[in-house]
Scaffold this motif. Structure first.
Motif, PDB file in Angstrom:
ATOM      1  N   ASP A   1      50.656  -0.355  24.104  1.00 12.59           N
ATOM      2  CA  ASP A   1      51.188  -0.259  25.462  1.00 12.59           C
ATOM      3  C   ASP A   1      51.834  -1.605  25.719  1.00 12.59           C
ATOM      4  O   ASP A   1      51.159  -2.636  25.747  1.00 12.59           O
ATOM      5  CB  ASP A   1      50.080   0.008  26.483  1.00 12.59           C
ATOM      6  CG  ASP A   1      49.496   1.407  26.338  1.00 12.59           C
ATOM      7  OD1 ASP A   1      50.187   2.288  25.803  1.00 12.59           O
ATOM      8  OD2 ASP A   1      48.350   1.611  26.759  1.00 12.59           O
ATOM      9  N   LEU A   2      53.149  -1.607  25.889  1.00 10.23           N
ATOM     10  CA  LEU A   2      53.915  -2.842  25.940  1.00 10.23           C
ATOM     11  C   LEU A   2      54.753  -2.912  27.202  1.00 10.23           C
ATOM     12  O   LEU A   2      55.410  -1.938  27.573  1.00 10.23           O
ATOM     13  CB  LEU A   2      54.841  -2.924  24.721  1.00 10.23           C
ATOM     14  CG  LEU A   2      55.769  -4.117  24.662  1.00 10.23           C
ATOM     15  CD1 LEU A   2      54.984  -5.384  24.374  1.00 10.23           C
ATOM     16  CD2 LEU A   2      56.813  -3.900  23.588  1.00 10.23           C
TER      17      LEU A   2
ATOM     18  N   ARG B   1      52.650  -7.521  38.288  1.00  9.34           N
ATOM     19  CA  ARG B   1      53.163  -6.145  38.261  1.00  9.34           C
ATOM     20  C   ARG B   1      53.117  -5.582  36.843  1.00  9.34           C
ATOM     21  O   ARG B   1      52.796  -4.414  36.642  1.00  9.34           O
ATOM     22  CB  ARG B   1      54.583  -6.097  38.812  1.00  9.34           C
ATOM     23  CG  ARG B   1      55.134  -4.690  38.829  1.00  9.34           C
ATOM     24  CD  ARG B   1      56.161  -4.467  39.861  1.00  9.34           C
ATOM     25  NE  ARG B   1      56.699  -3.122  39.760  1.00  9.34           N
ATOM     26  CZ  ARG B   1      57.874  -2.769  40.230  1.00  9.34           C
ATOM     27  NH1 ARG B   1      58.626  -3.651  40.869  1.00  9.34           N
ATOM     28  NH2 ARG B   1      58.297  -1.534  40.101  1.00  9.34           N
ATOM     29  N   ALA B   2      53.418  -6.416  35.848  1.00  8.45           N
ATOM     30  CA  ALA B   2      53.352  -5.966  34.450  1.00  8.45           C
ATOM     31  C   ALA B   2      51.932  -5.527  34.099  1.00  8.45           C
ATOM     32  O   ALA B   2      51.738  -4.490  33.456  1.00  8.45           O
ATOM     33  CB  ALA B   2      53.814  -7.081  33.515  1.00  8.45           C
ATOM     34  N   LEU B   3      50.939  -6.291  34.552  1.00  7.55           N
ATOM     35  CA  LEU B   3      49.544  -5.917  34.291  1.00  7.55           C
ATOM     36  C   LEU B   3      49.195  -4.595  34.963  1.00  7.55           C
ATOM     37  O   LEU B   3      48.505  -3.755  34.378  1.00  7.55           O
ATOM     38  CB  LEU B   3      48.606  -7.026  34.754  1.00  7.55           C
ATOM     39  CG  LEU B   3      48.615  -8.276  33.879  1.00  7.55           C
ATOM     40  CD1 LEU B   3      47.961  -9.449  34.595  1.00  7.55           C
ATOM     41  CD2 LEU B   3      47.955  -7.996  32.545  1.00  7.55           C
ATOM     42  N   ARG B   4      49.688  -4.399  36.191  1.00  5.73           N
ATOM     43  CA  ARG B   4      49.434  -3.118  36.875  1.00  5.73           C
ATOM     44  C   ARG B   4      50.118  -1.969  36.134  1.00  5.73           C
ATOM     45  O   ARG B   4      49.557  -0.879  36.021  1.00  5.73           O
ATOM     46  CB  ARG B   4      49.932  -3.174  38.322  1.00  5.73           C
ATOM     47  CG  ARG B   4      49.028  -3.959  39.244  1.00  5.73           C
ATOM     48  CD  ARG B   4      49.353  -3.737  40.718  1.00  5.73           C
ATOM     49  NE  ARG B   4      50.756  -3.878  41.065  1.00  5.73           N
ATOM     50  CZ  ARG B   4      51.344  -5.023  41.416  1.00  5.73           C
ATOM     51  NH1 ARG B   4      50.637  -6.144  41.452  1.00  5.73           N
ATOM     52  NH2 ARG B   4      52.618  -5.050  41.739  1.00  5.73           N
TER      53      ARG B   4
ATOM     54  N   ALA C   1      42.537  -0.445  30.235  1.00  7.41           N
ATOM     55  CA  ALA C   1      42.469  -0.325  28.778  1.00  7.41           C
ATOM     56  C   ALA C   1      42.054   1.083  28.382  1.00  7.41           C
ATOM     57  O   ALA C   1      41.254   1.725  29.057  1.00  7.41           O
ATOM     58  CB  ALA C   1      41.475  -1.336  28.222  1.00  7.41           C
ATOM     59  N   GLU C   2      42.631   1.552  27.288  1.00  7.77           N
ATOM     60  CA  GLU C   2      42.263   2.845  26.701  1.00  7.77           C
ATOM     61  C   GLU C   2      41.783   2.597  25.285  1.00  7.77           C
ATOM     62  O   GLU C   2      42.378   1.808  24.552  1.00  7.77           O
ATOM     63  CB  GLU C   2      43.473   3.789  26.664  1.00  7.77           C
ATOM     64  CG  GLU C   2      43.952   4.254  28.015  1.00  7.77           C
ATOM     65  CD  GLU C   2      45.153   5.195  27.894  1.00  7.77           C
ATOM     66  OE1 GLU C   2      45.242   5.940  26.882  1.00  7.77           O
ATOM     67  OE2 GLU C   2      45.998   5.173  28.797  1.00  7.77           O
TER      68      GLU C   2
ATOM     69  N   ALA D   1      46.304  -0.879  21.893  1.00  6.63           N
ATOM     70  CA  ALA D   1      46.448  -2.306  22.175  1.00  6.63           C
ATOM     71  C   ALA D   1      47.400  -2.479  23.356  1.00  6.63           C
ATOM     72  O   ALA D   1      48.242  -1.607  23.606  1.00  6.63           O
ATOM     73  CB  ALA D   1      46.994  -3.024  20.947  1.00  6.63           C
ATOM     74  N   ARG D   2      47.251  -3.581  24.090  1.00  8.29           N
ATOM     75  CA  ARG D   2      48.128  -3.834  25.234  1.00  8.29           C
ATOM     76  C   ARG D   2      48.695  -5.243  25.142  1.00  8.29           C
ATOM     77  O   ARG D   2      47.971  -6.180  24.800  1.00  8.29           O
ATOM     78  CB  ARG D   2      47.370  -3.667  26.552  1.00  8.29           C
ATOM     79  CG  ARG D   2      46.881  -2.258  26.749  1.00  8.29           C
ATOM     80  CD  ARG D   2      46.154  -2.040  28.045  1.00  8.29           C
ATOM     81  NE  ARG D   2      45.047  -2.955  28.210  1.00  8.29           N
ATOM     82  CZ  ARG D   2      44.578  -3.358  29.380  1.00  8.29           C
ATOM     83  NH1 ARG D   2      45.105  -2.936  30.488  1.00  8.29           N
ATOM     84  NH2 ARG D   2      43.556  -4.175  29.457  1.00  8.29           N
TER      85      ARG D   2
END
Length: 182
Positions: free
Chosen positions: A25-26, A110-113, A118-119, A123-124
């Protein structure tokens, strides 16, 4: 030994197979402030194309542009299907240095939101492309939030005024790196 012959046992231990990379997730966060005019915005466009070419179909991607405000390419992160990657490539020419100042902390929050919680099995990461001359206070909240959430925050510093003394520790604190693009 068994009379005229011999019996032996041979065993092999193979190294573990390398683990396949987890789906990602990028969020690509691009500085669109006025100071990015010229080579810096070209480097930002090139970074976007490089990220698009590295995406796999099970990755999810979002692109945010920031300055005084933060604008998202999509309403939410999307799977990196061929159609989404094509759309991203078509949007690259619209990346410009026309968003005023550099409100980095809001863009990172905002990017973190956008990445969400986490799933398991994913990876994030955030990739920040900026020429920003920022102060430690400008990134303190985002650094804490990213570290707590387990999101790696990679930084691509473009131009000569990027505050690498602030951006480098930001990346390192989240288990990522800073790269200088000149």
């Amino acid at each position: 030994h068994d009379g005229e012959g011999a019996l032996g046992l041979l065993s092999f231990v193979l190294p573990p197979a390398p683990e396949a990379a987890l789906p990602m997730d990028l969020c690509l966060v691009l500085d669109g402030s006025g100071s990015m005019l010229g080579d810096a915005i070209e480097q930002s466009r090139a970074a976007t194309l490089a990220v698009v070419s590295a995406l796999r179909s099970d990755d999810r991607v979002q692109v945010l542009r920031f300055g005084d405000e933060t604008l998202a390419f999509f309403r939410r992160p999307l799977l990196a299907t061929a159609r989404v990657c094509q759309a991203l490539c078509e949007l690259v020419p619209t990346i410009d240095a026309n968003l005023g100042g550099t409100n980095l902390d809001d863009a990172l929050e905002r990017a973190l939101r956008q990445l969400g919680p986490a799933e398991a099995g994913r990876a994030r990461a955030i990739i920040l492309v900026t020429d920003g001359a920022v102060q430690p206070d400008d990134v303190r909240n985002a650094q804490s939030a990213a570290t707590e959430a387990g999101v790696r925050l990679f930084v691509v510093a473009v131009g000569s005024s990027a505050a690498t003394e602030v951006l480098g520790p930001l990346a390192q604190a989240t288990g990522a790196t800073l790269e200088r693009a000149v």
